[in-house]
Design a protein around this motif. Structure first.
Motif, PDB file in Angstrom:
ATOM      1  N   GLU A 276      15.709  -6.977   1.102  1.00 44.13           N
ATOM      2  CA  GLU A 276      15.398  -5.663   0.546  1.00 44.13           C
ATOM      3  C   GLU A 276      13.929  -5.545   0.147  1.00 44.13           C
ATOM      4  OE1 GLU A 276      18.752  -4.445  -2.009  1.00 44.13           O
ATOM      5  OE2 GLU A 276      17.135  -3.767  -3.325  1.00 44.13           O
ATOM      6  N   ALA A 277      13.442  -6.553  -0.564  1.00 45.76           N
ATOM      7  CA  ALA A 277      12.065  -6.491  -1.078  1.00 45.76           C
ATOM      8  C   ALA A 277      11.060  -6.410   0.059  1.00 45.76           C
ATOM      9  CB  ALA A 277      11.778  -7.712  -1.947  1.00 45.76           C
ATOM     10  N   ASP A 278      11.256  -7.227   1.088  1.00 44.71           N
ATOM     11  CA  ASP A 278      10.241  -7.291   2.124  1.00 44.71           C
ATOM     12  C   ASP A 278      10.281  -6.094   3.069  1.00 44.71           C
ATOM     13  OD1 ASP A 278       9.212  -9.440   0.897  1.00 44.71           O
ATOM     14  OD2 ASP A 278      10.036 -10.947   2.253  1.00 44.71           O
ATOM     15  N   ALA A 279      11.390  -5.353   3.056  1.00 46.05           N
ATOM     16  CA  ALA A 279      11.418  -4.085   3.794  1.00 46.05           C
ATOM     17  C   ALA A 279      10.478  -3.081   3.118  1.00 46.05           C
ATOM     18  CB  ALA A 279      12.843  -3.530   3.855  1.00 46.05           C
ATOM     19  N   VAL A 280      10.271  -3.232   1.819  1.00 41.33           N
ATOM     20  CA  VAL A 280       9.278  -2.424   1.099  1.00 41.33           C
ATOM     21  C   VAL A 280       7.883  -3.015   1.317  1.00 41.33           C
ATOM     22  CG1 VAL A 280       8.539  -1.539  -1.145  1.00 41.33           C
ATOM     23  CG2 VAL A 280      10.981  -1.919  -0.711  1.00 41.33           C
ATOM     24  N   HIS A 281       7.806  -4.331   1.153  1.00 38.97           N
ATOM     25  CA  HIS A 281       6.489  -4.985   1.183  1.00 38.97           C
ATOM     26  C   HIS A 281       5.783  -4.830   2.528  1.00 38.97           C
ATOM     27  CE1 HIS A 281       8.021  -7.807  -2.250  1.00 38.97           C
ATOM     28  NE2 HIS A 281       7.915  -6.534  -2.613  1.00 38.97           N
ATOM     29  N   GLU A 282       6.569  -4.834   3.618  1.00 39.23           N
ATOM     30  CA  GLU A 282       5.911  -4.720   4.931  1.00 39.23           C
ATOM     31  C   GLU A 282       5.229  -3.350   5.061  1.00 39.23           C
ATOM     32  OE1 GLU A 282       8.787  -5.193   8.073  1.00 39.23           O
ATOM     33  OE2 GLU A 282       9.933  -3.420   7.516  1.00 39.23           O
ATOM     34  N   GLN A 283       5.849  -2.322   4.497  1.00 38.78           N
ATOM     35  CA  GLN A 283       5.243  -0.985   4.550  1.00 38.78           C
ATOM     36  C   GLN A 283       3.988  -0.938   3.670  1.00 38.78           C
ATOM     37  OE1 GLN A 283       6.290   1.080   6.736  1.00 38.78           O
ATOM     38  NE2 GLN A 283       8.355   0.323   7.177  1.00 38.78           N
TER      39      GLN A 283
ATOM     40  N   SER B  52      20.995   0.727   8.010  1.00 40.39           N
ATOM     41  CA  SER B  52      20.791  -0.405   7.104  1.00 40.39           C
ATOM     42  C   SER B  52      22.124  -0.999   6.655  1.00 40.39           C
ATOM     43  CB  SER B  52      19.998   0.046   5.877  1.00 40.39           C
ATOM     44  OG  SER B  52      20.011  -0.987   4.913  1.00 40.39           O
ATOM     45  N   GLY B  53      22.125  -2.297   6.481  1.00 39.70           N
ATOM     46  CA  GLY B  53      23.303  -2.967   5.958  1.00 39.70           C
ATOM     47  C   GLY B  53      23.329  -2.949   4.436  1.00 39.70           C
ATOM     48  N   ARG B  54      22.305  -2.386   3.820  1.00 44.98           N
ATOM     49  CA  ARG B  54      22.222  -2.365   2.353  1.00 44.98           C
ATOM     50  C   ARG B  54      21.917  -0.967   1.853  1.00 44.98           C
ATOM     51  NH1 ARG B  54      21.344  -7.705   0.401  1.00 44.98           N
ATOM     52  NH2 ARG B  54      20.573  -6.907  -1.549  1.00 44.98           N
ATOM     53  N   MET B  55      22.601   0.020   2.422  1.00 45.34           N
ATOM     54  CA  MET B  55      22.355   1.406   2.020  1.00 45.34           C
ATOM     55  C   MET B  55      22.438   1.559   0.505  1.00 45.34           C
ATOM     56  SD  MET B  55      21.549   3.249   4.524  1.00 45.34           S
ATOM     57  CE  MET B  55      22.049   4.923   4.750  1.00 45.34           C
TER      58      MET B  55
END
Ligand code: FES
Ligand SMILES: [Fe+2]
Ligand SMILES: [Fe+2]
Lengths: 352, 77
Positions: A276-283, B52-55
């Protein structure tokens, strides 16, 4: 942490100097670096990578019994500089095809950086962790990762003062999240340490440095090379972005591997958080940091691509080294070092 | 004496091409079913591709979706 065990002439000399057993002869050491043949692969060179690792560690927590002021010793900086220049030359050469491709591609810098992370081939390490790794191999994987993850994000903190405006704000947002967003128990370094503890591994900083081979040390060394040199700030941020942009999906797989092996939740928590965190961080990294830097100073674009490609290359070598060892049915770690002669003598003296 | 209401920073939403929307300054994000999800990081990425698998959070799956789309285009074109 204690000074690690030397792996060749350079690290032997360095460890002896820091341990107070010898005087520094930087001219001789620089000459030794210059004499390394051009065709030596520095990413897999045990002596070179350990030497760099020890030199960089002086900027973080240092070593037991070693004067902290070695950090700014001009002689050691000279040696480091000589090693870095050689490593930089190798990295520039190895990444040139992808950097050129990205420079020639259409689109904004952020989308070209994302595309670059998909074009540099990586080692299928996370798929292996997901589907095949044994528990023993999983433990080894964590040992390798501990070398960086116990100081996760610290290198990039050196870059903050070198960024301006929106890029600085975005790096601060990213780092705040890495550092737990106000909750000490959520510090990513602490999450990783929790996983080590849950498996009975050591979460003490630096414990496993002697056990990991050159390519694993090289991943952190390349990061430090970029983060500590102001002239390479753009490479550092490209590097950060590539790290973040190749993290969510692999972390999902590794977390799946934890569950397949029935490992404690304390192990998978770190990887789940990074999905979850790195889906934000990459942006944040590619758009707000790299994109902003590129818009303000177009001459930095090449180094943004270079840093990203250098990360992908070094990570791929480290991952492939682990996979090769396991494919041959052997450990990916180095043997526990034997105590040095003087230590042995001391132990016998104490014992008798 | 009444304290002046604390100034609240506005919620800012930024769209990422072919990816999530970044949300800054929100306390809660509501998903399509009306369930509330607390915001615990300084910036969150809300999934827009719905894979996403974590909606409701983005987990990077949109990249696989884009990859598949590109492959199809290449084969079809
Ligand atoms: S937008 Fe990223 S997973 Fe849907
Ligand atoms: Fe992290
Ligand atoms: Fe991250």
């Amino acid at each position: 942490m204690y000074l690690p065990h030397a792996r060749g002439p350079l690290s032997t000399a360095l460890v002896a100097v820091l341990g107070g057993r010898d005087l520094l002869d930087e001219t001789a050491l620089v000459r030794e670096v210059e004499l390394i043949p051009d065709d030596v692969d520095l990413l897999t060179d045990e002596d070179v990578q350990l030497t760099l690792w020890v030199l960089y560690e002086l900027h973080y927590r240092g070593f037991e019994g070693v004067d902290d002021d070695w950090e700014w010793d001009p002689g050691l900086l000279q040696v480091r500089r000589a090693l870095e220049d050689r490593l930089l030359a190798q990295l520039r050469f190895a990444t040139a095809p992808w950097v050129q491709e990205a420079l020639g591609a259409k689109g904004d810098v952020a989308s070209r950086l994302f595309a670059l992370t998909e074009s540099v081939p990586g080692a299928p390490l996370s798929s292996y962790m997901q589907r095949e790794a044994t528990e023993e191999e999983f433990r080894e994987y964590l040992v390798h990762k501990s070398v960086y993850h116990l100081k996760e994000s610290d290198p990039q903190s050196f870059v903050l003062p070198r960024l301006q405006g929106r890029a600085k704000v975005a790096l601060a947002e990213l780092q705040y999240d890495e550092y737990g967003a106000g909750r000490p128990d959520q510090l990513h370094q602490a999450l990783f340490a929790g996983g080590l503890d849950a498996l009975g591994l050591s979460s003490e900083y630096g414990t496993y440095v002697d056990r990991v081979p050159a390519p694993t040390l090289a991943v952190t060394n390349v990061m430090n090379l970029f983060a500590l040199r102001r002239s390479l700030a753009a490479a550092s941020m490209g590097h950060l972005g590539a790290f973040e942009a190749t993290s969510s999906e692999p972390c999902r797989k590794v977390a799946g591997g934890c569950r397949r092996l029935g490992l404690p939740d304390a192990v998978s928590v770190y990887f789940d958080e990074h999905v979850e965190a790195d889906a934000v961080h990459e942006q944040l990294a590619f758009r707000d940091i790299c994109g902003t830097m590129a818009a303000a100073r177009p001459e930095l674009v090449e180094d943004l691509f270079f840093g990203a490609a250098a990360y992908l290359v070094s990570e791929s070598v480290a991952g492939q080294t682990m996979l090769d060892a396991w494919a041959e049915g052997r450990t990916s770690l180095r043997e526990e070092p034997q105590p040095a002669v003087e230590e042995r003598e001391l132990e016998t003296a104490v014992a008798s | 004496m009444t304290a002046a209401p604390a100034e609240r920073r506005p919620v800012v939403v930024t769209a990422c091409p072919d990816g999530p929307v970044l949300v800054r300054g929100a306390d809660v994000v509501q998903d399509a079913d009306g369930a509330s999800h607390a915001v615990t990081r300084p910036v969150v990425a809300v999934c827009t591709c719905r894979r996403s698998g974590r909606m409701p959070w983005c987990d990077g799956t949109h990249k696989a979706v884009e990859r598949a789309k590109r492959r199809k285009e290449q084969q079809g074109g």
